[in-house]
Design a protein around this motif. Structure first.
Motif, mmCIF file in Angstrom:
data_model
loop_
_atom_site.group_PDB
_atom_site.id
_atom_site.type_symbol
_atom_site.label_atom_id
_atom_site.label_comp_id
_atom_site.label_asym_id
_atom_site.label_seq_id
_atom_site.Cartn_x
_atom_site.Cartn_y
_atom_site.Cartn_z
ATOM 1 N N LEU A 14 0.853 -1.178 -0.062
ATOM 2 C CA LEU A 14 0.144 -0.150 -0.027
ATOM 3 C C LEU A 14 0.882 1.165 0.149
ATOM 4 N N ARG A 15 0.703 2.035 -1.011
ATOM 5 C CA ARG A 15 1.232 3.314 -0.993
ATOM 6 C C ARG A 15 0.569 4.484 -0.436
ATOM 7 N N SER A 18 2.864 9.554 -2.070
ATOM 8 C CA SER A 18 3.753 9.265 -3.233
ATOM 9 C C SER A 18 4.305 10.915 -3.283
ATOM 10 N N GLY A 37 -8.018 8.488 4.733
ATOM 11 C CA GLY A 37 -7.218 7.281 4.025
ATOM 12 C C GLY A 37 -6.412 8.310 3.013
ATOM 13 N N ALA A 38 -6.375 9.549 2.700
ATOM 14 C CA ALA A 38 -5.690 10.273 1.846
ATOM 15 C C ALA A 38 -4.208 10.416 2.157
ATOM 16 N N HIS A 204 -4.728 13.712 -2.323
ATOM 17 C CA HIS A 204 -5.777 12.879 -2.908
ATOM 18 C C HIS A 204 -4.899 11.535 -3.210
ATOM 19 N N LYS A 205 -5.482 10.603 -2.485
ATOM 20 C CA LYS A 205 -4.711 9.327 -2.776
ATOM 21 C C LYS A 205 -3.419 9.295 -2.660
ATOM 22 N N GLY A 206 -2.937 10.010 -1.648
ATOM 23 C CA GLY A 206 -1.484 9.993 -1.490
ATOM 24 C C GLY A 206 -0.777 10.793 -1.971
ATOM 25 N N ARG A 207 -1.222 11.714 -2.886
ATOM 26 C CA ARG A 207 -0.420 12.627 -3.811
ATOM 27 C C ARG A 207 -1.150 14.083 -3.408
ATOM 28 N N GLU A 228 -14.174 11.961 -4.866
ATOM 29 C CA GLU A 228 -13.657 11.032 -5.542
ATOM 30 C C GLU A 228 -13.231 9.668 -5.196
#
Lengths: 228, 225
Positions: A14-15, A18, A37-38, A204-207, A228
């Protein structure tokens, strides 16, 4: 005051983060937003030297995070939704313990000052487990600033607070910023973030999807990203 | 010097919390005394089996009681993410580890000091001439057990079934310590020559040193990730 360079964090496959890059100057108040979870808490934990990044590095209060962790810890204060306080110890004992760990000079008068500021002087000898959630969070804030940090990392500090505690915390953050303390704060309240923060960082999703002044960001833009 | 002050601060805090709640010592004490009392009824009073089994019973009682105490000791640091608070302090992780080991040794040793006289009374043991080396064996065995237990309780605290995971990890690794402690105790109680006892005590010291160094180095990674 905070410079993150290509920070990445993986937990097995799981990343979580990033290539996160950003800079925060001294005395800035920055809101860190994102869906659950972002990667907000992971980023705060990395900047607080609680966990090591898998890639990249950061400079906090002038010290390199991967090499000078103890120097970083001396200069940061962390508040999370967990109070980090010992329920079986009194308010004063908790502050005394953390003060000794941070080697705070003239500790007793600093404790008196903070308990007064947080309106907890009358309850100083009571066990923390008898405090309301709002009182515990105020004491947690006193714990975080006991050693007069240059950087405050606040992870959802408003969770579960009553109106009085919320106002006190808001006033406290404003004063800290006026005193040139750098504040990075994760919040779920978009309106609060837009009203109080100078800049918004949206994960957003780790970025890092948005790094812009609050006035330059529309509410719809952020809501869409979070949804999203 | 500064680290010593911080080690003392953490240890003082752990003692204060235990004095308030008494849950670690009470749990361990009830367990170890129960084991001693139950086994007392298994053997004929004054029989040879009773005397030869006593060291094993004693250390089984201490090991299982310690397991309960170690589990509770780290759980206490998790209640309000207190461990995170400790890790945010500008203190070396090795100082946190040393303080936690010292606290665990202290609590376990205290329980042993209460249990041992009860054991002596119930099992009719004669420790008069060997009380000093026996005390040394207790300290060395406790140190090794608490060292490994401090790291494993931190690992197991992050698993779903920590009460089960801790003994599963702890007991196989501490077998050399438990065996050496049982052998030393049994030789001492049997009045054997000190040179025979000393060979087991040397083994105990060697494992204490090895475990302490390894755990000291590992602790940082265990509590951070």
């Amino acid at each position: 005051m905070i410079r993150a360079q290509k920070i990445g964090k993986s937990f097995g496959p799981l990343r979580a983060l990033s290539d996160v890059n950003f800079e925060i100057s001294q005395g800035e108040l920055i809101a860190l937003l994102g869906a659950n979870g972002a990667g907000k808490t992971t980023l705060i934990r990395i900047l607080a030297a609680l966990t090591r990044p898998s890639t990249g590095t950061a400079e906090v209060a002038g010290y390199e995070l991967n090499r000078e962790q103890q120097q970083v810890r001396k200069r940061i204060g962390v508040v999370s939704h967990q109070t980090l306080l010992y329920g079986e110890m009194s308010a004063q004992e908790n502050l005394y313990f953390y003060g000794r760990m941070f080697r705070v000079p003239d500790l007793q008068s600093r404790i008196d000052e903070l308990l007064g500021l947080m309106e907890l002087k009358k309850r100083r000898h009571d066990l923390v487990r008898t405090f309301s959630r709002g009182m515990q969070q105020r004491l947690s804030l006193a714990r975080a600033v006991l050693h007069q940090p240059n950087v405050l990392l606040l992870d959802e500090p408003f969770t579960g607070l009553d109106i009085h505690a919320e106002e006190l915390l808001t006033r406290f953050i404003e004063k800290a910023v006026a005193d040139q303390v750098t504040v990075l704060m994760t919040v779920h309240d978009l309106d609060y973030a837009r009203d109080h923060a100078q800049r918004l960082l949206v994960l957003h999703k780790g970025r890092l999807a948005i790094d812009a002044a609050a006035a330059q960001t529309t509410r719809a833009q952020i809501v869409e990203l979070i949804r999203e | 010097m500064n680290s010593l002050q911080q080690i003392y601060t953490i240890l003082h805090k752990d003692i204060l919390l235990e004095l308030r709640s008494k849950d670690i010592i009470t749990t361990m004490l009830i367990f170890s005394l129960t084991v001693v009392v139950i086994f007392n009824f298994v053997f004929e009073p004054g029989s040879e089996e009773m005397a030869t089994s006593a060291p094993g019973i004693l250390w089984v009682a201490f090991a299982f009681a310690s397991n309960l105490g170690l589990s509770r000791s780290f759980a206490r640091e998790q209640e309000n993410s207190n461990m995170q608070g400790l890790l945010l302090c500008p203190v070396d992780r090795s100082a946190v580890f040393t303080a936690k080991v010292a606290g665990n040794v202290l609590f376990i040793f205290l329980v042993e000091l209460i249990t041992l006289p009860v054991m002596v009374l119930f099992f009719d043991l004669h420790i008069g001439p060997v009380w000093l080396p026996l005390l040394g064996t207790l300290i060395l065995g406790t140190l090794g057990f608490a060292t490994v237990g401090t790291v494993f309780s931190a690992i197991s605290a992050n698993t779903r079934s920590r009460e089960v995971m801790l003994p599963i990890m702890l007991f196989p690794v501490t077998v050399p310590i438990i065996l050496a402690a049982i052998k030393s105790t049994s030789y001492l109680l049997a009045g054997r020559d000190m040179s025979q006892v000393w060979s087991w005590l040397r083994l105990l010291i060697a494992f204490d040193v090895i475990y302490f160094v390894v755990c000291f180095l590992l602790y940082e990674y265990v509590v951070e990730e």
